[in-house]
Design an enzyme around this catalytic site. Structure first.
Site, PDB file in Angstrom:
ATOM      1  N   ASN A  86       0.857  -1.189   0.000  1.00  0.00           N
ATOM      2  CA  ASN A  86       0.000   0.000   0.000  1.00  0.00           C
ATOM      3  C   ASN A  86       0.894   1.240   0.000  1.00  0.00           C
ATOM      4  OD1 ASN A  86      -1.822   2.043   0.539  1.00  0.00           O
ATOM      5  ND2 ASN A  86      -2.319   1.347   2.623  1.00  0.00           N
ATOM      6  N   TRP A  87       0.963   1.900  -1.144  1.00  0.00           N
ATOM      7  CA  TRP A  87       1.868   3.056  -1.272  1.00  0.00           C
ATOM      8  C   TRP A  87       1.286   4.324  -0.664  1.00  0.00           C
ATOM      9  CZ3 TRP A  87       3.602   2.392  -7.131  1.00  0.00           C
ATOM     10  CH2 TRP A  87       4.317   1.188  -7.248  1.00  0.00           C
ATOM     11  N   LYS A  88       0.040   4.289  -0.263  1.00  0.00           N
ATOM     12  CA  LYS A  88      -0.640   5.460   0.322  1.00  0.00           C
ATOM     13  C   LYS A  88      -0.443   6.687  -0.575  1.00  0.00           C
ATOM     14  CE  LYS A  88      -0.198   3.275   4.766  1.00  0.00           C
ATOM     15  NZ  LYS A  88      -0.136   3.368   6.206  1.00  0.00           N
ATOM     16  N   HIS A 133      -9.628   1.011   5.274  1.00  0.00           N
ATOM     17  CA  HIS A 133      -8.304   1.155   5.878  1.00  0.00           C
ATOM     18  C   HIS A 133      -8.426   2.102   7.076  1.00  0.00           C
ATOM     19  CE1 HIS A 133      -4.200   2.476   6.501  1.00  0.00           C
ATOM     20  NE2 HIS A 133      -3.824   1.344   5.931  1.00  0.00           N
ATOM     21  N   GLU A 157      -6.803   4.539   8.059  1.00  0.00           N
ATOM     22  CA  GLU A 157      -6.676   5.978   7.746  1.00  0.00           C
ATOM     23  C   GLU A 157      -7.973   6.517   7.142  1.00  0.00           C
ATOM     24  OE1 GLU A 157      -3.021   5.520   5.563  1.00  0.00           O
ATOM     25  OE2 GLU A 157      -2.067   4.963   7.454  1.00  0.00           O
ATOM     26  N   GLU A 163      -5.442  -5.177  10.831  1.00  0.00           N
ATOM     27  CA  GLU A 163      -4.458  -4.114  10.979  1.00  0.00           C
ATOM     28  C   GLU A 163      -4.720  -3.339  12.268  1.00  0.00           C
ATOM     29  OE1 GLU A 163      -2.461  -2.958   7.075  1.00  0.00           O
ATOM     30  OE2 GLU A 163      -4.240  -1.725   7.268  1.00  0.00           O
ATOM     31  N   GLY A 181       2.226   2.256  10.823  1.00  0.00           N
ATOM     32  CA  GLY A 181       3.111   3.398  10.617  1.00  0.00           C
ATOM     33  C   GLY A 181       3.828   3.851  11.884  1.00  0.00           C
ATOM     34  N   SER A 225       3.311  -2.030  10.360  1.00  0.00           N
ATOM     35  CA  SER A 225       4.765  -2.015  10.555  1.00  0.00           C
ATOM     36  C   SER A 225       5.462  -3.307  10.108  1.00  0.00           C
ATOM     37  CB  SER A 225       5.104  -1.703  12.010  1.00  0.00           C
ATOM     38  OG  SER A 225       4.664  -0.399  12.335  1.00  0.00           O
ATOM     39  N   GLY A 272       2.845  -1.169   4.336  1.00  0.00           N
ATOM     40  CA  GLY A 272       2.795   0.255   4.000  1.00  0.00           C
ATOM     41  C   GLY A 272       4.196   0.765   3.712  1.00  0.00           C
ATOM     42  N   GLY A 273       4.794   1.424   4.701  1.00  0.00           N
ATOM     43  CA  GLY A 273       6.098   2.074   4.550  1.00  0.00           C
ATOM     44  C   GLY A 273       7.145   1.233   3.818  1.00  0.00           C
TER      45      GLY A 273
HETATM   46  P1  PGA Z   1       2.754   0.364   7.685  1.00  0.00           P
HETATM   47  O1  PGA Z   1       1.282   0.528   7.046  1.00  0.00           O
HETATM   48  O2  PGA Z   1       3.329  -0.914   7.129  1.00  0.00           O
HETATM   49  O3  PGA Z   1       3.505   1.577   7.233  1.00  0.00           O
HETATM   50  O4  PGA Z   1       2.576   0.284   9.164  1.00  0.00           O
HETATM   51  C1  PGA Z   1       0.441  -0.581   6.890  1.00  0.00           C
HETATM   52  C2  PGA Z   1      -0.869  -0.156   6.297  1.00  0.00           C
HETATM   53  O5  PGA Z   1      -1.303   0.974   6.555  1.00  0.00           O
HETATM   54  O6  PGA Z   1      -1.517  -0.904   5.545  1.00  0.00           O
END
Ligand code: PGA
Length: 256
Positions: free
Chosen positions: A9-11, A94, A96, A166, A172, A212, A233-234
């Site tokens: 997930n590149w956000k 998600h 967010e 999640e 994050g 994470s 994510g990251g």
């Molecule tokens: P993260 O994000 O790996 O940066 O914690 C995961 C996600 O939001 O799907």
């Protein structure tokens, strides 16, 4: 045994040319694999060019969100129906989206239904906040989010759904969830699915872990009973870490 799904997930990162460079690098390192599926979730803007660039034997595309109505006066939105034939997956709910954009369980239920209606597999994201965990509300929250998210899904459609656990406190933050915490949350999710659709679908449905995930911990997470993949994510923005996460999945399938 389900295919392992590694999702990146590149956000809201990477413009169109940066996205293209990352795909180019990943393409050199990631091979086609029968038992491991790799899905990339770029920004909406990069979706069309990447769909021309990606080697479809190696990658699938997914959207990070989409509107549940097919079309209409919804300034700024892209509908899930417009993503049909372009993406294989769409993230729904998600944390967010839930916490920053105030998305409700009801909206999430509509988005899951829109995805299924458009032949796109929704990845329904669920998870508790830190406060909810310390108040021992984790099971209740998971139950509520799974039930509401799947509200419009029939027993014929449940096989198209993926659920991602999640925990909000691990996203994050670098806060590493412990394998036993994940195993118990995933078991709760599967028992909710069993309650709604029966035992067989609850075993077959793919459940991912996200929060994470990096190259050092991916292997340990993929080994947890009931976990069929990871949502990254990251670490998915770096070709080196993301391809080594995919590499952990390859090794695991070889040893099984
Ligand atoms: P993260 O994000 O790996 O940066 O914690 C995961 C996600 O939001 O799907």
């Amino acid at each position: 045994m389900s295919r392992i799904l590694i999702a990146g997930n590149w956000k809201m990162h990477l413009n169109v040319s940066q996205a293209s460079i990352l795909v180019h690098r990943l393409q050199e390192r990631i091979k086609t694999h029968r038992d491991v599926e790799v899905a990339l979730f770029p920004s909406m803007l990069a979706m069309q060019p990447l769909s021309m660039q990606i080697d479809r034997r190696k990658f699938r595309l997914g959207a990070q969100d989409g509107h549940f109505k097919d079309e209409g006066a919804y300034t700024g939105e892209v509908s899930i129906s417009m993503l049909r034939e372009l993406v294989h997956y769409v993230l729904v709910g998600h944390s967010e989206r839930r916490h920053i954009f105030g998305e409700s369980d009801e909206t999430i239920g509509h988005k899951v239904a829109a995805a299924v209606r458009n032949d796109i597999s929704p990845i329904l994201c669920v998870g508790e906040t830190k406060d909810e965990r310390s108040s021992k509300l984790t099971s209740q929250i998971l139950h509520n989010q799974v039930t509401a998210g799947l509200k419009n899904v029939t027993s014929r459609e449940i096989k198209h759904i993926v659920i991602a656990y999640e925990p909000v406190w691990a996203i994050g933050t670098g806060d590493i969830a412990k394998p036993d915490q994940i195993a118990s949350a995933v078991a709760t999710i599967r028992s909710n699915v069993a309650h709604l659709y029966g035992v067989a679908p609850s075993k077959r449905i793919r459940v991912l872990y996200g929060g994470s995930v990096n190259a050092d911990v991916a292997r340990a997470y993929l080994e947890i009973d009931g976990v069929d993949g990871v949502l990254v994510g990251g670490a998915s923005l770096n070709y080196h870490s993301f391809s080594s996460i995919v590499g952990s999945a390859y090794r695991l399938t070889r040893e099984r």
